[in-house]
Design a protein around this motif. Structure first.
Motif, PDB file in Angstrom:
ATOM      1  N   THR A   1     -14.326 -26.556  15.214  1.00  0.00           N
ATOM      2  CA  THR A   1     -14.115 -25.354  14.416  1.00  0.00           C
ATOM      3  C   THR A   1     -14.964 -25.383  13.152  1.00  0.00           C
ATOM      4  O   THR A   1     -15.519 -24.352  12.738  1.00  0.00           O
ATOM      5  N   ALA A   2     -15.086 -26.553  12.529  1.00  0.00           N
ATOM      6  CA  ALA A   2     -15.940 -26.662  11.348  1.00  0.00           C
ATOM      7  C   ALA A   2     -17.392 -26.380  11.686  1.00  0.00           C
ATOM      8  O   ALA A   2     -18.117 -25.729  10.921  1.00  0.00           O
ATOM      9  N   ARG A   3     -17.819 -26.832  12.847  1.00  0.00           N
ATOM     10  CA  ARG A   3     -19.206 -26.586  13.263  1.00  0.00           C
ATOM     11  C   ARG A   3     -19.435 -25.121  13.591  1.00  0.00           C
ATOM     12  O   ARG A   3     -20.435 -24.527  13.171  1.00  0.00           O
ATOM     13  N   ASP A   4     -18.519 -24.520  14.351  1.00  0.00           N
ATOM     14  CA  ASP A   4     -18.731 -23.155  14.826  1.00  0.00           C
ATOM     15  C   ASP A   4     -18.522 -22.109  13.733  1.00  0.00           C
ATOM     16  O   ASP A   4     -19.244 -21.113  13.683  1.00  0.00           O
ATOM     17  N   ARG A   5     -17.555 -22.300  12.869  1.00  0.00           N
ATOM     18  CA  ARG A   5     -17.224 -21.277  11.872  1.00  0.00           C
ATOM     19  C   ARG A   5     -17.892 -21.508  10.524  1.00  0.00           C
ATOM     20  O   ARG A   5     -18.153 -20.545   9.795  1.00  0.00           O
TER      21      ARG A   5
ATOM     22  N   MET B   1      -9.634 -18.703   0.871  1.00  0.00           N
ATOM     23  CA  MET B   1     -10.939 -19.020   1.451  1.00  0.00           C
ATOM     24  C   MET B   1     -10.838 -19.963   2.650  1.00  0.00           C
ATOM     25  O   MET B   1     -11.702 -19.955   3.531  1.00  0.00           O
ATOM     26  N   VAL B   2      -9.800 -20.779   2.698  1.00  0.00           N
ATOM     27  CA  VAL B   2      -9.675 -21.741   3.804  1.00  0.00           C
ATOM     28  C   VAL B   2      -8.676 -21.284   4.857  1.00  0.00           C
ATOM     29  O   VAL B   2      -8.544 -21.933   5.897  1.00  0.00           O
ATOM     30  N   ALA B   3      -7.957 -20.181   4.609  1.00  0.00           N
ATOM     31  CA  ALA B   3      -6.895 -19.768   5.532  1.00  0.00           C
ATOM     32  C   ALA B   3      -7.441 -19.466   6.927  1.00  0.00           C
ATOM     33  O   ALA B   3      -6.852 -19.891   7.934  1.00  0.00           O
ATOM     34  N   ASP B   4      -8.564 -18.752   7.019  1.00  0.00           N
ATOM     35  CA  ASP B   4      -9.124 -18.416   8.333  1.00  0.00           C
ATOM     36  C   ASP B   4      -9.553 -19.665   9.091  1.00  0.00           C
ATOM     37  O   ASP B   4      -9.368 -19.759  10.314  1.00  0.00           O
ATOM     38  N   TYR B   5     -10.136 -20.602   8.370  1.00  0.00           N
ATOM     39  CA  TYR B   5     -10.549 -21.846   9.032  1.00  0.00           C
ATOM     40  C   TYR B   5      -9.334 -22.608   9.548  1.00  0.00           C
ATOM     41  O   TYR B   5      -9.347 -23.129  10.684  1.00  0.00           O
ATOM     42  N   LEU B   6      -8.261 -22.662   8.782  1.00  0.00           N
ATOM     43  CA  LEU B   6      -7.070 -23.386   9.215  1.00  0.00           C
ATOM     44  C   LEU B   6      -6.445 -22.725  10.444  1.00  0.00           C
ATOM     45  O   LEU B   6      -6.032 -23.412  11.380  1.00  0.00           O
TER      46      LEU B   6
END
Length: 328
Positions: free
Chosen positions: A42-46, A125-130
């Protein structure tokens, strides 16, 4: 006395050695194996962030033990799940800074961290990533027993410190995943995921055993399939001769032009399917007043073909050059 002490020491060492495989087996469960993959992908793709996780520790903690896990100035994301269950996802200051730097600067810096508490803006800012990590996590566990306690959790709010958790979370047992991560080779920090051990999510999708087909149904299916295939229409083309011409010559053709057929032979007609590939050979003739082609076997195609039977009248040989309109 010395012998007894030595036996006691050996017993302690043996217990420690046997405890190591047990801890490793616990950490190698489905959730512990999938969690670092969900974080990294997810860190790589987003975010375009290279994230590498170290060994994952899976533990079972009480609420009191869980309250001691958040480090200072960590962002505590409160998660909501099925049946109003609540969990937490804790980001260390280093992880929080790396995620925000990738979104704002496009890279992870090595600048010293500013000693501050996380803000509502940081959480937004981090909610979507989580949420994306949690979705990837539960998707990868669709067929795993750990889906029951990991399914359905999403970001709900955040906390600046851990004290309110004692009032917000249920006093029950929690399964806790902990790991340390390297973020872009510039920062290192830890993440903690804590969810109720008694899960209320979906059950894993198990592959259903395939029943042996009934022989009668199998025979009926074969018969129906055969009937459909035999009833299908197949178009066969009789090719007298193949001519290759430049595109300019083809575009210049006019009605009445003649095409040379140097090797055309009525006793060697090529049969082709709709794909243009050769399927066999035949011999041109007539049958009951209609043009007909008599199929030839492979050995007949290799030798001079015999005369057609009396019921099939030979067609006179065509001239060396045929009108274009006569070739179809």
């Amino acid at each position: 006395m010395v012998a007894r002490k030595r036996s006691v020491d050996q017993g302690v060492i043996r217990r420690k050695l046997t405890a190591v495989p047990a801890a490793q087996a616990m950490a190698e469960g489905g959730a512990a194996r999938v969690w670092p993959l969900a974080l990294a992908r997810t860190a790589r793709d987003r975010l375009g962030l290279g994230l590498d996780c170290g060994p994952v520790r899976l533990d079972r903690f009480s609420l009191a033990e869980l309250l001691d896990l958040p480090p200072d100035r960590a962002l505590i994301a409160v998660l909501e799940g099925p049946r109003n269950a609540m969990g937490v996802l804790i980001l260390s200051p280093e992880v929080l800074a790396a995620v925000i730097e990738m979104q704002t600067l496009g890279k992870v810096t090595q600048q010293p961290l500013i000693q501050r508490r996380p803000t509502r803006t940081d959480a937004a800012m981090v909610a979507d990533y989580l949420d994306a990590v949690l979705i990837a996590f539960e998707t990868a566990l669709a067929a795993d027993a750990d889906l029951v306690w990991t399914d359905g959790f999403r970001y709900a709010s955040f906390l600046e410190e851990a004290r309110p958790l004692a009032l917000m979370l249920e006093d029950t047992a929690y399964k806790v995943l902990r790991c340390d991560c390297d973020l872009g080779g510039a920062r290192q920090g830890g993440l903690v995921l804590a969810l109720p051990a008694e899960g209320h999510g979906r059950r894993p999708e198990r592959a259903q055993a395939q029943l042996a087909p009934d022989p009668g149904l199998r025979m009926q299916f074969s018969s129906d399939l055969q009937a459909q295939v035999l009833a299908a229409e197949v178009r066969v083309q009789a090719v007298l001769h193949r001519v290759s011409l430049p595109l300019s010559a083809v575009l210049a053709l006019q009605p009445g032009d003649l095409l040379p057929l140097p090797t055309a032979a009525l006793d060697r007609i090529e049969l082709a399917g709709q794909d243009g590939l050769k399927r066999g050979l035949g011999k041109l003739g007539q049958h009951r007043g209609m043009r007909a082609i008599r199929l030839l076997a492979d050995d007949q195609a290799a030798m001079p073909t015999p005369a057609l039977p009396q019921s099939a009248d030979p067609v006179p040989a065509p001239p060396a050059r045929l009108p274009l309109t006569g070739t179809g």
